[in-house]
Design a protein around this motif. Structure first.
Motif, PDB file in Angstrom:
ATOM      1  N   ALA A 145     -36.731 -98.042 -32.113  1.00 35.41           N
ATOM      2  CA  ALA A 145     -38.144 -98.306 -31.852  1.00 35.41           C
ATOM      3  C   ALA A 145     -39.039 -97.318 -32.582  1.00 35.41           C
ATOM      4  N   ASP A 146     -38.549 -96.095 -32.792  1.00 35.05           N
ATOM      5  CA  ASP A 146     -39.351 -95.068 -33.458  1.00 35.05           C
ATOM      6  C   ASP A 146     -39.525 -95.346 -34.946  1.00 35.05           C
ATOM      7  N   CYS A 147     -38.597 -96.108 -35.545  1.00 34.10           N
ATOM      8  CA  CYS A 147     -38.679 -96.368 -36.985  1.00 34.10           C
ATOM      9  C   CYS A 147     -38.599 -97.862 -37.302  1.00 34.10           C
ATOM     10  N   ASN A 148     -38.819 -98.699 -36.273  1.00 33.57           N
ATOM     11  CA  ASN A 148     -38.898-100.152 -36.470  1.00 33.57           C
ATOM     12  C   ASN A 148     -37.619-100.743 -37.060  1.00 33.57           C
ATOM     13  N   ILE A 149     -36.478-100.246 -36.593  1.00 32.23           N
ATOM     14  CA  ILE A 149     -35.163-100.766 -36.978  1.00 32.23           C
ATOM     15  C   ILE A 149     -34.550-101.423 -35.750  1.00 32.23           C
TER      16      ILE A 149
END
Length: 295
Positions: A145-149
């Motif tokens: 969620a922190d890097c949209n993966i």
């Protein structure tokens, strides 16, 4: 577009050295796997403006082996909030159409190769790739969620990241022995691979990923997962590569064998995933616990 035309077009995006390696390998008889018929049918359906989940499920169900492995993959703890799954239709609704398609792409690659030679090593290779893919899914579930993966993207990279290795095994009869692939925890050293075979399994894997039309950042993560600090790669590709490298390290720890690359990449991995050195052991334990629960 034919496989030959597609591969030729992709080589135009490579640097001179990489393009030269690919050209020599292609001329030497290396075969880039074509997409299975089921995946070709799905890719056409995915282009429609309105997606019919029932039709997509019908196409997937045409391949019992692929369907069985899809159920195994979505049993991963990354999808714990949706389990249990009773049908492919339910998987498509709960996981998402695009996400399920990504998982099917990864699964399809496993059955697309030639295993007439070195069957034991080949099967061990895919078992390793599937384990790393499952671990990458869990890392993405915890940190994505922190890097949209997302977990499906992480699984794609886990399956595809070293898919150049079995192709080089097919091309060079001595590759398997010289790279010591029959030894637990042993994996090709890029410098030795280049010196002995004038080849790079990362470049070959990138070629396969592009031919199978994976997203650009996933292709770049496959190409540069041994070089996370490479200038010019996107933030998404770097984050994906970091998740992959951590999954590989956790896989080695699960086997109680050393990972010769970890000391070189761990600082970049921790920085990219924002995990401190003190917090890393606990994070690894969490992933291993979740992995053991769905293996």
């Amino acid at each position: 577009m034919s496989t030959a035309a597609s591969v030729y077009a992709i080589t135009q995006s490579l640097g001179e050295d990489d393009a030269g390696r690919v050209k020599r390998l292609l001329e030497g008889g290396i075969k880039i796997p074509a997409q299975p018929r089921v995946l070709e049918e799905l890719s056409k359906l995915m282009l429609r403006e309105e997606l019919d989940v029932r039709l997509l499920a019908k196409v997937i169900n045409q391949d019992p082996g692929l369907t069985a492995l899809l159920f195994k993959v979505v049993a991963n703890a990354a999808y714990r909030q949706h389990q249990p799954f009773a049908s492919v239709d339910q998987i498509l609704h709960a996981v998402g159409v695009r996400q399920t398609y990504n998982l099917v792409q990864a699964i399809a690659l496993i059955s697309a190769g030639d295993i007439r030679k070195n069957r034991q090593v080949y099967e061990a290779f895919w078992a390793r790739s599937q384990a790393i893919g499952q671990l990458a899914m869990l890392i993405a579930d915890e940190r994505g969620a922190d890097c949209n993966i997302f977990p499906d993207q992480a699984y794609l990279v886990g399956i595809f990241h070293d898919c150049g290795v079995p192709l080089l095994m097919q091309r060079f009869p001595s590759y398997c022995a010289e790279m010591k692939l029959g030894i637990d925890g042993s994996w090709p050293d890029l410098a030795e691979e280049d010196r002995k075979f004038n080849a790079d399994h990362c470049v070959v894997g990138y070629l396969v990923a592009r031919h199978w039309r994976l997203p650009d950042f996933i292709c770049d993560a496959i190409r540069y997962h041994h070089a996370l600090a490479e200038p010019g790669i996107s933030a998404a590709a770097r984050s994906m590569g970091a998740m992959l490298q951590l999954a590989i390290e956790i896989y080695h720890r699960s086997l109680l064998v050393p990972n010769p690359e970890w000391d070189r990449v761990k600082a970049d991995v921790r920085a990219e995933l924002d995990i401190s050195e003190d917090d890393l052991p606990e994070f690894v334990d969490i992933i291993l616990d979740r992995f053991s629960g769905c293996s």
